[in-house]
Design a protein around this motif. Structure first.
Motif, PDB file in Angstrom:
ATOM      1  N   PRO A  46       8.377 -49.305  70.912  1.00 22.85           N
ATOM      2  CA  PRO A  46       6.719 -49.674  70.570  1.00 22.85           C
ATOM      3  C   PRO A  46       6.131 -47.826  70.521  1.00 22.85           C
ATOM      4  O   PRO A  46       4.700 -48.143  70.068  1.00 22.85           O
ATOM      5  CB  PRO A  46       6.748 -49.845  72.122  1.00 22.85           C
ATOM      6  CG  PRO A  46       7.675 -49.492  73.247  1.00 22.85           C
ATOM      7  CD  PRO A  46       9.004 -49.855  71.640  1.00 22.85           C
ATOM      8  N   CYS A  61      19.821 -50.368  79.155  1.00 24.71           N
ATOM      9  CA  CYS A  61      18.590 -49.977  78.472  1.00 24.71           C
ATOM     10  C   CYS A  61      17.850 -50.263  78.006  1.00 24.71           C
ATOM     11  O   CYS A  61      16.325 -50.021  77.188  1.00 24.71           O
ATOM     12  CB  CYS A  61      19.543 -49.520  77.215  1.00 24.71           C
ATOM     13  SG  CYS A  61      20.168 -51.195  75.865  1.00 24.71           S
ATOM     14  N   PHE A  62      17.410 -51.758  77.988  1.00 25.39           N
ATOM     15  CA  PHE A  62      15.902 -52.419  77.679  1.00 25.39           C
ATOM     16  C   PHE A  62      15.804 -52.270  76.256  1.00 25.39           C
ATOM     17  O   PHE A  62      14.578 -53.134  75.364  1.00 25.39           O
ATOM     18  CB  PHE A  62      14.655 -52.156  78.237  1.00 25.39           C
ATOM     19  CG  PHE A  62      14.834 -52.933  79.873  1.00 25.39           C
ATOM     20  CD1 PHE A  62      15.959 -51.766  80.708  1.00 25.39           C
ATOM     21  CD2 PHE A  62      13.924 -54.007  80.085  1.00 25.39           C
ATOM     22  CE1 PHE A  62      15.883 -52.687  81.927  1.00 25.39           C
ATOM     23  CE2 PHE A  62      14.575 -54.057  81.276  1.00 25.39           C
ATOM     24  CZ  PHE A  62      14.845 -54.110  82.392  1.00 25.39           C
ATOM     25  N   GLU A  63      17.013 -52.344  75.346  1.00 26.35           N
ATOM     26  CA  GLU A  63      16.853 -51.523  73.721  1.00 26.35           C
ATOM     27  C   GLU A  63      16.596 -53.623  72.853  1.00 26.35           C
ATOM     28  O   GLU A  63      16.875 -53.383  71.945  1.00 26.35           O
ATOM     29  CB  GLU A  63      17.794 -51.066  73.568  1.00 26.35           C
ATOM     30  CG  GLU A  63      18.187 -49.605  73.817  1.00 26.35           C
ATOM     31  CD  GLU A  63      17.015 -49.111  72.784  1.00 26.35           C
ATOM     32  OE1 GLU A  63      16.030 -49.722  72.102  1.00 26.35           O
ATOM     33  OE2 GLU A  63      16.875 -47.769  73.277  1.00 26.35           O
ATOM     34  N   VAL A  71       7.939 -66.359  75.128  1.00 26.12           N
ATOM     35  CA  VAL A  71       8.318 -65.300  76.084  1.00 26.12           C
ATOM     36  C   VAL A  71       8.939 -64.396  76.167  1.00 26.12           C
ATOM     37  O   VAL A  71       9.522 -63.972  75.777  1.00 26.12           O
ATOM     38  CB  VAL A  71       9.089 -65.607  77.492  1.00 26.12           C
ATOM     39  CG1 VAL A  71       8.595 -64.934  78.821  1.00 26.12           C
ATOM     40  CG2 VAL A  71       8.470 -67.400  78.000  1.00 26.12           C
ATOM     41  N   SER A  72       8.334 -62.852  75.556  1.00 31.25           N
ATOM     42  CA  SER A  72       7.992 -61.400  75.351  1.00 31.25           C
ATOM     43  C   SER A  72       8.927 -61.342  76.771  1.00 31.25           C
ATOM     44  O   SER A  72       9.062 -61.134  77.560  1.00 31.25           O
ATOM     45  CB  SER A  72       7.257 -60.850  74.736  1.00 31.25           C
ATOM     46  OG  SER A  72       6.443 -60.767  76.041  1.00 31.25           O
ATOM     47  N   HIS A  73       9.600 -59.840  75.878  1.00 34.19           N
ATOM     48  CA  HIS A  73      10.548 -59.522  76.526  1.00 34.19           C
ATOM     49  C   HIS A  73      11.422 -59.470  77.608  1.00 34.19           C
ATOM     50  O   HIS A  73      11.420 -58.597  78.680  1.00 34.19           O
ATOM     51  CB  HIS A  73       9.610 -57.558  78.100  1.00 34.19           C
ATOM     52  CG  HIS A  73       8.241 -56.897  77.248  1.00 34.19           C
ATOM     53  ND1 HIS A  73       7.037 -57.747  77.065  1.00 34.19           N
ATOM     54  CD2 HIS A  73       8.508 -56.406  76.564  1.00 34.19           C
ATOM     55  CE1 HIS A  73       6.345 -57.155  75.634  1.00 34.19           C
ATOM     56  NE2 HIS A  73       7.795 -55.751  75.673  1.00 34.19           N
ATOM     57  N   GLN A  74      12.214 -60.591  76.917  1.00 31.28           N
ATOM     58  CA  GLN A  74      13.476 -61.036  77.556  1.00 31.28           C
ATOM     59  C   GLN A  74      15.235 -60.238  77.200  1.00 31.28           C
ATOM     60  O   GLN A  74      14.729 -59.369  76.176  1.00 31.28           O
ATOM     61  CB  GLN A  74      14.001 -62.346  77.101  1.00 31.28           C
ATOM     62  CG  GLN A  74      12.542 -62.901  77.646  1.00 31.28           C
ATOM     63  CD  GLN A  74      12.567 -63.468  78.940  1.00 31.28           C
ATOM     64  OE1 GLN A  74      12.789 -63.854  79.497  1.00 31.28           O
ATOM     65  NE2 GLN A  74      11.315 -62.988  79.325  1.00 31.28           N
ATOM     66  N   GLU A  95       3.861 -55.652  71.512  1.00 31.10           N
ATOM     67  CA  GLU A  95       4.040 -55.370  73.362  1.00 31.10           C
ATOM     68  C   GLU A  95       3.633 -55.741  74.490  1.00 31.10           C
ATOM     69  O   GLU A  95       1.509 -55.970  74.763  1.00 31.10           O
ATOM     70  CB  GLU A  95       3.744 -53.061  73.896  1.00 31.10           C
ATOM     71  CG  GLU A  95       4.928 -52.630  73.051  1.00 31.10           C
ATOM     72  CD  GLU A  95       5.289 -53.362  73.477  1.00 31.10           C
ATOM     73  OE1 GLU A  95       6.154 -53.034  74.678  1.00 31.10           O
ATOM     74  OE2 GLU A  95       7.346 -53.847  72.851  1.00 31.10           O
ATOM     75  N   ALA A  96       3.747 -55.935  75.856  1.00 32.11           N
ATOM     76  CA  ALA A  96       2.531 -56.058  77.182  1.00 32.11           C
ATOM     77  C   ALA A  96       1.948 -55.288  77.228  1.00 32.11           C
ATOM     78  O   ALA A  96       1.377 -54.420  77.351  1.00 32.11           O
ATOM     79  CB  ALA A  96       3.670 -56.136  78.049  1.00 32.11           C
ATOM     80  N   GLY A  97       0.734 -55.726  77.383  1.00 22.87           N
ATOM     81  CA  GLY A  97      -0.824 -55.470  78.053  1.00 22.87           C
ATOM     82  C   GLY A  97      -1.968 -55.962  76.928  1.00 22.87           C
ATOM     83  O   GLY A  97      -2.697 -56.333  77.578  1.00 22.87           O
ATOM     84  N   ASP A  98      -1.590 -56.047  76.098  1.00 25.10           N
ATOM     85  CA  ASP A  98      -2.045 -56.271  74.686  1.00 25.10           C
ATOM     86  C   ASP A  98      -2.565 -57.855  75.178  1.00 25.10           C
ATOM     87  O   ASP A  98      -3.730 -57.905  74.382  1.00 25.10           O
ATOM     88  CB  ASP A  98      -1.114 -57.050  73.443  1.00 25.10           C
ATOM     89  CG  ASP A  98      -1.032 -55.422  73.063  1.00 25.10           C
ATOM     90  OD1 ASP A  98      -1.747 -54.230  73.401  1.00 25.10           O
ATOM     91  OD2 ASP A  98      -0.937 -55.335  71.316  1.00 25.10           O
ATOM     92  N   LEU A 100      -4.453 -58.215  77.664  1.00 20.62           N
ATOM     93  CA  LEU A 100      -4.694 -58.732  78.200  1.00 20.62           C
ATOM     94  C   LEU A 100      -6.689 -58.310  78.020  1.00 20.62           C
ATOM     95  O   LEU A 100      -7.540 -58.103  78.338  1.00 20.62           O
ATOM     96  CB  LEU A 100      -4.592 -58.080  79.754  1.00 20.62           C
ATOM     97  CG  LEU A 100      -3.259 -58.398  80.822  1.00 20.62           C
ATOM     98  CD1 LEU A 100      -3.197 -56.973  81.892  1.00 20.62           C
ATOM     99  CD2 LEU A 100      -4.575 -59.073  81.649  1.00 20.62           C
TER     100      LEU A 100
END
Lengths: 102, 370
Positions: A46, A61-63, A71-74, A95-98, A100
């Motif tokens: 991001p 690490c969330f890479e 569903v995003s960010h899995q 990215e999360a937040g958008d 909203l």
């Protein structure tokens, strides 16, 4: 780069990544199934926008973040692959937040 | 085994002092604990923060500002020496207020500091909610205002610690990890420092062991009135850069994660979790910045601050055993530049207590009158 161990006796299944059908074995994690067929670019960072690959493979690490069935960010390294999963790369602009709208 | 100075503690305070001493051509040994030490240097928020520092002690406001002013060149020098970008930025900082009471608290603090000599209120000023949202479009409608200070910044404390240790290793300092100091014995014109893995001697000794320092003080005639204060930090997954300035409790890293703080509890050396307080941290963060709501939390931890009764640093040279010092403070990140460049050279000269008289623990001996 990655090769499966020989003589694996597991049920073949299939799922889609970016609309392309991918063959996997039941019990694979999503990240290992993708790496096994040579797909390593699972998301865009991001901040820099550069492509990223699974790294730690143990959930730290969330890479390997991807979008699964909308569903995003899995974390692809922690999620077992399922028949007919619809998997997309995690895009930086998604990215999360958008959702909203600020 | 003899060196000019032994530093007890290899965190940000000890490493910054060692770096400054080596630059001043002293030979230095650093005796550090192992991986399981309480290490505020690895648990902190990474602010180089000026705006709230020194309300009630003008010298501390000036000292924090001086360190903030030094940090830019300091970070550059660390980068040039090691190739490590420590991620220092000074865009100015905002403490967001969710109600009028918080706003008044900051406004009153600014008025008090304005009347202090020296740097006064450090150009901190109150701004209203609309101006905050013009500066930071991701700040939500519940925010009624903020305290803004142009000298606030951030740095990556982990990279800073690593860079300092890399410099120390390449400049001949003798770093000994897993060498917990058991006691210190004044001996001749110097000191013998006893560890389970051998004794070390030096002409001077500096206690910079955070909350480990008070237990070593009595051997040296040093009263070190500090103790642990627990704080929680929550970290979200990475997201794209959200802010133009540093927010006091919502701090985005260069890598994109957002760190949320901060709690304050006096629970001794317990580094467990207070889930109710963590809920409050997350809730307040989302009220300040609504788009954080859909970010996943990926990590959280608690760590122990090093806190004196008034929150200000405690610096002193022993009067019973000159050459023995203690350097204790809450803000090892903010003050790292001043510790390396301004305090360390003073350890090698006479007159330490005169120069740092404001930070003497003697200030706690004076009974306050009604």
């Amino acid at each position: 780069m990655f090769q499966r161990l020989p003589n694996l006796i597991r049920k073949p299944i299939s799922f889609s990544f970016e609309g392309q059908e991918i063959e996997a074995l039941e019990g694979d994690t999503l990240a290992s199934a993708l790496l096994a067929v040579g797909v390593s670019s699972l998301r865009d960072a991001p901040v820099s926008g550069t492509a990223r690959a699974p790294y730690c493979m143990i959930g730290v690490c969330f890479e390997c973040s991807v979008e699964i069935d909308g569903v995003s960010h899995q974390q692809a390294c922690l999620i077992p692959v399922c028949q007919d999963m619809d998997v997309r790369r995690q895009q930086a602009e998604k990215e999360a937040g958008d959702a909203l709208g600020g | 085994m003899a060196s000019d100075v032994i530093i007890v503690g290899g965190g940000l305070v000890g490493a910054a002092l060692a770096h400054g001493l080596v630059k001043a051509s002293a030979t230095v040994t650093i005796l550090d604990e192992g991986d399981l030490a309480f290490r505020a240097s690895r648990g902190n928020f990474g602010l180089v923060w000026v705006q709230s520092k020194g309300d009630g002690m003008a010298e501390y406001a000036r000292w924090s500002r001086q360190s903030s002013d030094l940090w830019g060149d300091f970070a550059k020098s660390l980068g040039e020496a090691t190739g490590i970008n420590v991620g220092h930025h000074r865009p100015g900082g905002l403490e967001l207020c969710l109600d009028q009471g918080e706003y008044e608290t900051y406004a009153t603090s600014i008025k008090r500091m304005h009347n202090q000599p020296g740097v006064g209120e450090n150009d901190r000023r109150m701004i209203d909610g609309d101006e905050v949202r013009r500066m930071e479009p991701n700040v939500g409608p519940e925010v009624v205002g903020a305290a803004f200070c142009p000298y606030d910044g951030i740095v990556n404390p982990l990279y800073t610690l690593r860079a300092l240790h890399q410099i120390l290793a390449s400049s001949g300092a003798d770093y000994r990890g897993d060498h917990r100091v058991e006691r210190i014995v004044p001996e001749g014109t110097g000191f013998r420092v006893v560890t389970a893995r051998g004794d070390f001697t030096a002409g001077k000794v500096v206690l910079a062991a955070g909350n480990g320092s008070p237990g070593l003080g009595p051997d040296l005639g040093l009263d070190i009135p500090i103790g642990p204060e627990r704080g929680h930090i929550i970290v979200t997954e990475r997201t794209r850069p959200l802010f133009n300035h540093v927010l006091g409790q919502v701090r985005q890293t260069d890598e994109g994660t957002v760190m949320l703080g901060a709690t304050k509890e006096n629970v001794g050396f317990d580094t467990g979790f207070n889930l109710e307080m963590m809920r409050q941290v997350a809730s307040r963060a989302v009220r300040k910045v609504p788009r954080l709501k859909t970010l996943r939390i990926i990590r959280s931890w608690s760590a122990l601050r090093i806190m004196s009764p008034d929150g200000f640093p405690v610096y002193q040279e022993s009067e019973a055993f000159p050459g023995a010092f203690s350097v204790s403070c809450h803000s090892g990140v903010t003050l790292a530049a001043a510790h390396a460049l301004k305090l360390a050279p003073r350890l090698l000269e006479p007159g330490f207590n005169d120069h740092f008289s404001a930070f003497s623990p003697r200030r706690f001996d004076v009974p306050t009158t009604a």
